[in-house]
Design an enzyme around this catalytic site. Structure first.
Site, PDB file in Angstrom:
ATOM      1  N   LYS A 194       0.845  -1.201   0.000  1.00 33.07           N
ATOM      2  CA  LYS A 194       0.000   0.000   0.000  1.00 33.07           C
ATOM      3  C   LYS A 194       0.881   1.252   0.000  1.00 33.07           C
ATOM      4  O   LYS A 194       1.930   1.265   0.656  1.00 33.07           O
ATOM      5  CB  LYS A 194      -0.866  -0.058   1.269  1.00 33.07           C
ATOM      6  CG  LYS A 194      -1.935   0.993   1.418  1.00 33.07           C
ATOM      7  CD  LYS A 194      -2.725   0.724   2.703  1.00 33.07           C
ATOM      8  CE  LYS A 194      -3.846   1.686   2.953  1.00 33.07           C
ATOM      9  NZ  LYS A 194      -4.609   1.365   4.188  1.00 33.07           N
ATOM     10  N   SER A 239      -9.533   1.187   3.236  1.00 33.51           N
ATOM     11  CA  SER A 239      -8.738   1.992   2.341  1.00 33.51           C
ATOM     12  C   SER A 239      -7.679   1.206   1.549  1.00 33.51           C
ATOM     13  O   SER A 239      -7.200   1.712   0.534  1.00 33.51           O
ATOM     14  CB  SER A 239      -8.037   3.102   3.133  1.00 33.51           C
ATOM     15  OG  SER A 239      -7.152   2.543   4.085  1.00 33.51           O
ATOM     16  N   SER A 293      -9.474  -1.239   7.361  1.00 30.71           N
ATOM     17  CA  SER A 293      -8.943  -1.049   6.007  1.00 30.71           C
ATOM     18  C   SER A 293      -8.183  -2.220   5.406  1.00 30.71           C
ATOM     19  O   SER A 293      -7.835  -2.174   4.232  1.00 30.71           O
ATOM     20  CB  SER A 293      -8.049   0.181   5.962  1.00 30.71           C
ATOM     21  OG  SER A 293      -8.854   1.318   5.878  1.00 30.71           O
TER      22      SER A 293
HETATM   23  N1  GLN Z   1     -12.875   3.141   6.705  1.00 30.87           N
HETATM   24  C1  GLN Z   1     -12.297   3.603   7.933  1.00 30.87           C
HETATM   25  C2  GLN Z   1     -12.034   5.075   7.832  1.00 30.87           C
HETATM   26  O1  GLN Z   1     -12.425   5.647   6.893  1.00 30.87           O
HETATM   27  C3  GLN Z   1     -11.062   2.838   8.243  1.00 30.87           C
HETATM   28  C4  GLN Z   1      -9.867   3.299   7.524  1.00 30.87           C
HETATM   29  C5  GLN Z   1      -8.653   2.518   7.863  1.00 30.87           C
HETATM   30  O2  GLN Z   1      -8.747   1.456   8.487  1.00 30.87           O
HETATM   31  N2  GLN Z   1      -7.527   3.046   7.470  1.00 30.87           N
HETATM   32  O3  GLN Z   1     -11.440   5.671   8.671  1.00 30.87           O
END
Ligand code: GLN
Length: 485
Positions: A79, A154, A178
């Site tokens: 990532k 994400s 994420s």
């Molecule tokens: N979807 C969650 C957020 O928007 C988690 C994001 C993540 O785990 N980086 O914060």
């Protein structure tokens, strides 16, 4: 042989037996990327030359010392919020659009020492804030199972790359889901380790009390292999644990007899997709049939998890992102004076979701609101953690859905942040409580989109999480299904 479809453990066996070379495998992966990434858009940056060089070195090492690491010679995608020295690291933000890190994240060093081949950097929601990979400042990633759908977020680029066989495995980060939520959306395995199990040094910080690094893989065995390589104390991360790293491989015996699996009614609420609910209930029955015992548990504070998370995470984000001022790194705007430089650089560099979170976070931390929001959220966070402590007196793992729905259509929720935030309803609590949790495939919905099963464990008990996941995986065929691209 379809090289790109191999798992880490299969590819590693073949490399050791010299049936294939790392250079062949790496070339095959890049050919696959060339053939499919125009549709999927999983990658922001490719590292072709350095990857081939690494693959050549791996082949040489395989000849001299084949016993090294199962990751030796394996092409892995990462990532784009992991710092990689000399390889552009954007965090999918215009602010870091051409940022060249001066050092490597600890996990990148670990991968390299194990001989893995870093092939490129994958797309994400800007600064890892989002659930669909649509908040990338560059382009959305498309789900390999249906290109009109989101891959989850994400770590959407990493999940899509694994599902599309554009790499053998990938790394992501999980602050509120994420790794697990995109794994569920793309039909792959995603593991968020216990907070402190894997070093965060060199990961671009979002919410430091919850961020964790973890693997996205084609099966559970690969998740165990990668975790073993990544885990362990790092003096450069004061929150990393000094506990010994167990041999996760021993967890993979398929044995769940007598294991107590906790089912929380709070995780099966109206509003969740009926087919998701059905698939998860079927999966629970399957684990029970293998000899596990079902225990009903309560997690009464679950209903506050999303609210608590979006206070704590945004508060930490507003502080972490204060460093992007146009002075030390990243985008610097032309302006008349220093203050204006700060303001315009940030205005031009950050996208709308990141701005929304900085404003929300700054608000909940400001004098007069701190007690009412931030402090209260921290208190409820403790209650959520206690819910799990109580539940784990009666069970060994908790089995739940990963997400309330399967992957939705690109564009469907982008105008409605609250709807987007609800995608994380089942994953967030594990981050608030610091617990390990895995997502693995457990079926498909009526449109052929993958469904994820989540298994949450006690702190530092990744072994039992992996054991349960492996037993289920062995009893099913879901992980063998591939999208047609
Ligand atoms: N979807 C969650 C957020 O928007 C988690 C994001 C993540 O785990 N980086 O914060």
């Amino acid at each position: 042989m379809n090289l790109v479809a191999l798992t880490i453990h299969d590819a590693s066996d073949k490399l050791r037996r010299r049936e294939i070379s790392s250079v062949d495998l790496t070339n095959a992966v890049f050919q696959r990327i060339d053939a499919t990434d125009e549709k999927v858009h999983a990658f922001i940056t490719l590292a072709r030359e350095s990857a081939i060089e690494r693959a050549q070195q791996a082949d040489a090492r395989l000849r001299s010392d084949p016993q090294v690491s199962p990751l030796l010679g394996i092409p892995i995608a990462v990532k784009d919020n992991f710092l990689t020295r000399g390889l552009k690291t954007t965090c999918a933000s215009k602010l870091l659009g051409d940022f060249m890190p001066p050092y490597d994240a600890t996990t990148i060093i670990k991968l390299r020492d194990a001989g893995a081949v870093l092939i490129g950097k994958t797309n994400l929601d800007e600064f890892a804030m989002g659930s669909s990979a649509e908040y990338s400042a560059f382009f959305p990633t498309h789900n390999p199972w249906n290109l009109e759908r989101i891959p989850g977020g994400s770590s959407g680029g990493s999940a899509a790359a694994v599902a599309a066989d554009q790499c053998i495995a990938a790394l992501g980060t999980d602050t509120g889901g994420s790794i697990r939520q995109p794994a569920a959306c793309c039909g792959v395995v995603g593991l968020k380790p216990t907070y402190g199990r894997v070093s965060r040094n060199g990961i671009i910080a979002f919410a430091s009390s919850m961020d964790q690094v973890g693997p996205l893989t084609k099966d559970v065995r690969d998740a165990a292999l990668l975790l073993k390589a990544l885990a362990g104390h790092d003096p450069a991360d004061s929150t990393s644990s000094t506990r010994l790293v167990p041999d996760y491989g021993t967890a993979l015996n398929g044995e769940v007899k007598g294991l107590r699996i906790g089912i929380a009614k709070e995780y099966f609420v109206p509003g969740m997709d009926g087919l998701v609910q059905q698939a998860v209930r079927d999966a629970i029955r399957k684990v029970e049939n293998s000899g596990a015992e079902r225990v009903d548990i309560g997690l009464p504070y679950t209903e506050y998890a999303v609210a608590v998370y979006y206070i704590v995470a945004t508060a930490e984000a507003s502080s972490n992102l204060a460093r992007y001022d146009g002075m030390r790194f990243g985008h610097r705007a032309e302006a008349r004076d220093l203050t204006e430089t700060y303001m315009i650089s940030r205005d031009e560099g950050f996208g709308p979701e990141v701005k929304r979170r900085i404003m929300l976070g700054t608000y909940v931390l400001s004098a007069g609101y701190y007690d009412a929001y931030y402090l209260k959220a921290q208190r409820v966070r403790t209650l959520i953690k206690r819910d799990f402590e109580e539940a784990f007196k009666h069970c060994d793992v908790i089995v739940a859905p990963t997400a309330p729905t399967t992957a939705f259509k690109i564009g469907e929720k982008i105008q409605d942040p609250l709807q987007m935030y609800l995608s994380d309803i089942y994953t967030i609590s594990a981050n608030l409580a610091g617990l390990p949790a895995i997502s693995l495939p457990c079926g498909f919905d009526g449109d052929g989109m993958p469904i994820g099963l989540q298994i949450i464990g006690k702190p530092f008990d990744e072994v039992t999480v992996l054991r349960t996941a492996y037993a289920y995986e062995q009893a099913t065929e879901w992980h063998k299904k591939k999208p047609t691209l």
